[in-house]
Design a protein around this motif. Structure first.
Motif, PDB file in Angstrom:
ATOM      1  N   TYR A 125       0.819  -1.208   0.000  1.00  0.00           N
ATOM      2  CA  TYR A 125       0.000   0.000   0.000  1.00  0.00           C
ATOM      3  C   TYR A 125       0.856   1.264   0.000  1.00  0.00           C
ATOM      4  O   TYR A 125       0.376   2.346  -0.358  1.00  0.00           O
ATOM      5  N   PHE A 126       2.125   1.122   0.394  1.00  0.00           N
ATOM      6  CA  PHE A 126       3.032   2.275   0.360  1.00  0.00           C
ATOM      7  C   PHE A 126       3.470   2.598  -1.070  1.00  0.00           C
ATOM      8  O   PHE A 126       3.663   3.760  -1.424  1.00  0.00           O
ATOM      9  N   GLU A 127       3.633   1.562  -1.895  1.00  0.00           N
ATOM     10  CA  GLU A 127       4.154   1.769  -3.251  1.00  0.00           C
ATOM     11  C   GLU A 127       3.327   2.763  -4.073  1.00  0.00           C
ATOM     12  O   GLU A 127       3.892   3.669  -4.692  1.00  0.00           O
ATOM     13  N   PRO A 128       1.958   2.658  -4.130  1.00  0.00           N
ATOM     14  CA  PRO A 128       1.206   3.659  -4.887  1.00  0.00           C
ATOM     15  C   PRO A 128       1.298   5.061  -4.294  1.00  0.00           C
ATOM     16  O   PRO A 128       1.192   6.052  -5.021  1.00  0.00           O
ATOM     17  N   ILE A 129       1.518   5.154  -2.975  1.00  0.00           N
ATOM     18  CA  ILE A 129       1.714   6.465  -2.347  1.00  0.00           C
ATOM     19  C   ILE A 129       3.004   7.094  -2.866  1.00  0.00           C
ATOM     20  O   ILE A 129       3.044   8.268  -3.255  1.00  0.00           O
ATOM     21  N   LEU A 130       4.096   6.303  -2.894  1.00  0.00           N
ATOM     22  CA  LEU A 130       5.378   6.813  -3.370  1.00  0.00           C
ATOM     23  C   LEU A 130       5.308   7.184  -4.853  1.00  0.00           C
ATOM     24  O   LEU A 130       5.832   8.218  -5.277  1.00  0.00           O
ATOM     25  N   ASN A 131       4.645   6.345  -5.649  1.00  0.00           N
ATOM     26  CA  ASN A 131       4.507   6.660  -7.077  1.00  0.00           C
ATOM     27  C   ASN A 131       3.697   7.926  -7.301  1.00  0.00           C
ATOM     28  O   ASN A 131       3.949   8.679  -8.242  1.00  0.00           O
ATOM     29  N   TYR A 132       2.695   8.158  -6.443  1.00  0.00           N
ATOM     30  CA  TYR A 132       1.919   9.400  -6.535  1.00  0.00           C
ATOM     31  C   TYR A 132       2.808  10.609  -6.275  1.00  0.00           C
ATOM     32  O   TYR A 132       2.722  11.627  -6.973  1.00  0.00           O
ATOM     33  N   LEU A 133       3.691  10.512  -5.282  1.00  0.00           N
ATOM     34  CA  LEU A 133       4.609  11.621  -4.997  1.00  0.00           C
ATOM     35  C   LEU A 133       5.602  11.820  -6.145  1.00  0.00           C
ATOM     36  O   LEU A 133       6.027  12.939  -6.421  1.00  0.00           O
ATOM     37  N   ARG A 134       5.950  10.759  -6.828  1.00  0.00           N
ATOM     38  CA  ARG A 134       6.886  10.858  -7.952  1.00  0.00           C
ATOM     39  C   ARG A 134       6.257  11.522  -9.176  1.00  0.00           C
ATOM     40  O   ARG A 134       6.880  12.337  -9.856  1.00  0.00           O
ATOM     41  N   THR A 135       5.002  11.156  -9.477  1.00  0.00           N
ATOM     42  CA  THR A 135       4.408  11.551 -10.761  1.00  0.00           C
ATOM     43  C   THR A 135       3.204  12.478 -10.652  1.00  0.00           C
ATOM     44  O   THR A 135       2.837  13.127 -11.629  1.00  0.00           O
ATOM     45  N   GLY A 136       2.572  12.502  -9.496  1.00  0.00           N
ATOM     46  CA  GLY A 136       1.336  13.266  -9.363  1.00  0.00           C
ATOM     47  C   GLY A 136       0.118  12.510  -9.845  1.00  0.00           C
ATOM     48  O   GLY A 136      -1.002  13.031  -9.796  1.00  0.00           O
ATOM     49  N   ASN A 137       0.317  11.276 -10.328  1.00  0.00           N
ATOM     50  CA  ASN A 137      -0.786  10.454 -10.811  1.00  0.00           C
ATOM     51  C   ASN A 137      -1.044   9.298  -9.845  1.00  0.00           C
ATOM     52  O   ASN A 137      -0.103   8.663  -9.366  1.00  0.00           O
ATOM     53  N   LEU A 138      -2.333   9.044  -9.595  1.00  0.00           N
ATOM     54  CA  LEU A 138      -2.705   7.932  -8.736  1.00  0.00           C
ATOM     55  C   LEU A 138      -2.994   6.722  -9.607  1.00  0.00           C
ATOM     56  O   LEU A 138      -3.942   6.717 -10.387  1.00  0.00           O
ATOM     57  N   ILE A 139      -2.170   5.697  -9.488  1.00  0.00           N
ATOM     58  CA  ILE A 139      -2.340   4.454 -10.250  1.00  0.00           C
ATOM     59  C   ILE A 139      -2.496   3.321  -9.247  1.00  0.00           C
ATOM     60  O   ILE A 139      -1.607   3.075  -8.444  1.00  0.00           O
ATOM     61  N   ILE A 140      -3.655   2.650  -9.319  1.00  0.00           N
ATOM     62  CA  ILE A 140      -3.956   1.596  -8.355  1.00  0.00           C
ATOM     63  C   ILE A 140      -4.023   0.259  -9.074  1.00  0.00           C
ATOM     64  O   ILE A 140      -4.799   0.092 -10.018  1.00  0.00           O
ATOM     65  N   ASP A 141      -3.215  -0.674  -8.647  1.00  0.00           N
ATOM     66  CA  ASP A 141      -3.271  -2.029  -9.195  1.00  0.00           C
ATOM     67  C   ASP A 141      -4.654  -2.619  -8.912  1.00  0.00           C
ATOM     68  O   ASP A 141      -5.180  -2.467  -7.800  1.00  0.00           O
ATOM     69  N   PRO A 142      -5.270  -3.287  -9.909  1.00  0.00           N
ATOM     70  CA  PRO A 142      -6.611  -3.844  -9.710  1.00  0.00           C
ATOM     71  C   PRO A 142      -6.703  -4.812  -8.536  1.00  0.00           C
ATOM     72  O   PRO A 142      -7.788  -5.023  -7.995  1.00  0.00           O
TER      73      PRO A 142
END
Length: 276
Positions: free
Chosen positions: A60-77
């Motif tokens: 659950y931390f990984e999508p948080i970190l990716n959001y900080l990197r890109t500004g996009n929220l990407i959630i694995d199904p």
């Protein structure tokens, strides 16, 4: 201390490497405050490699970190958005919390009660081998909720929409030829310029629908069937309706100015509208 400094994190046993600038994308969040300056709130321990230990779920931390990197929220199904929301709250990612709360709230509505979207319909069309065509294509939206959906300009030929809720849907320029719309609710839908060749709309609710410039005439001779349909207050101005079956339909306050009604069946209609 540079914004380009790399920081190693060990979150729940999984290693992550990121730049200080990424963690500082949201200055007020816990991650930014952990590494903002020498007096910051640093994690208490490091592992053998020097990575800062954070006792949280890595998936659950990984999508948080990716959001900080890109500004996009990407959630694995395969991930539960509630878990990501919990992490966003824990780390104080304030810009992300409302978006996740909306996703969680939407997912909490039973699927049968949710209105399908244009994307849902397009996905179904793309996955259907029969896609479109004359007659029954095998693609069914029988009884589904498509209220207020934007289906304008889509090729929906031959689909089964029996009993479907299409109230206030946008179907401008859509191709509904040979569709099954028996007892469907199309009240106040926007259907200007729709192609309706051979459509079956027995007892459908078309109250207040806008069908201006629609085409119901099938050159091959398959008549559109609107027997028993409710067209109260509908606008069909300039529509081509040659051969249409309107037997026992309700045409009160309907606007059918400049309509082509050659060979139309109007027996038993309840009418008090504008026809010429």
């Amino acid at each position: 201390m540079s914004e380009n400094d790399w920081i190693s994190l060990n979150v729940g046993g999984q290693k992550f490497a990121t730049c200080r600038s990424t963690l500082n994308r949201e200055p007020s969040c816990m991650l930014a405050r952990m590494f903002a300056n020498p007096k910051s709130l640093k994690p208490g321990s490091t592992d053998s490699s020097g990575a800062f230990l954070i006792d949280r779920s890595p998936k659950y931390f990984e999508p948080i970190l990716n959001y900080l990197r890109t500004g996009n929220l990407i959630i694995d199904p395969n991930l539960n958005p509630e878990g990501i929301l919990e992490e966003a709250r824990y780390f104080g990612i304030e810009s992300l919390i409302p978006r996740l709360e909306q996703i969680v709230a939407q997912n909490s509505i039973p699927r049968d009660d949710r209105s399908l979207t244009r994307r849902d319909v397009i996905d179904a069309l793309m996955s259907s081998s029969s896609g479109s065509g004359r007659g029954d294509t095998g693609l069914r939206f029988q009884g589904v909720n498509l209220e207020s959906a934007d289906l304008s300009r889509l090729d929906l030929r031959g689909i089964n929409f029996k009993y479907a809720n299409l109230s206030r849907a946008r179907l401008t320029g859509a191709n509904l030829s040979w569709c099954q719309l028996e007892r469907a609710d199309l009240s106040y839908a926007l259907m200007e310029g729709a192609q309706m060749l051979g459509v079956k709309m027995l007892c459908a609710n078309l109250e207040g629908v806008n069908l201006t410039n629609a085409n119901f005439e099938d050159p091959a001779g398959t008549s559109a069937n609107l027997e028993g349909a409710n067209l109260r207050g509908a606008n069909l101005e300039n529509s081509t309706m040659a051969g249409i079956n309107l037997r026992v339909a309700t045409l009160k306050n309907v606007n059918m100015q400049n309509c082509d009604l050659r060979m139309a069946v109007l027996a038993g209609t309840l009418s008090r509208g504008t026809f010429f």
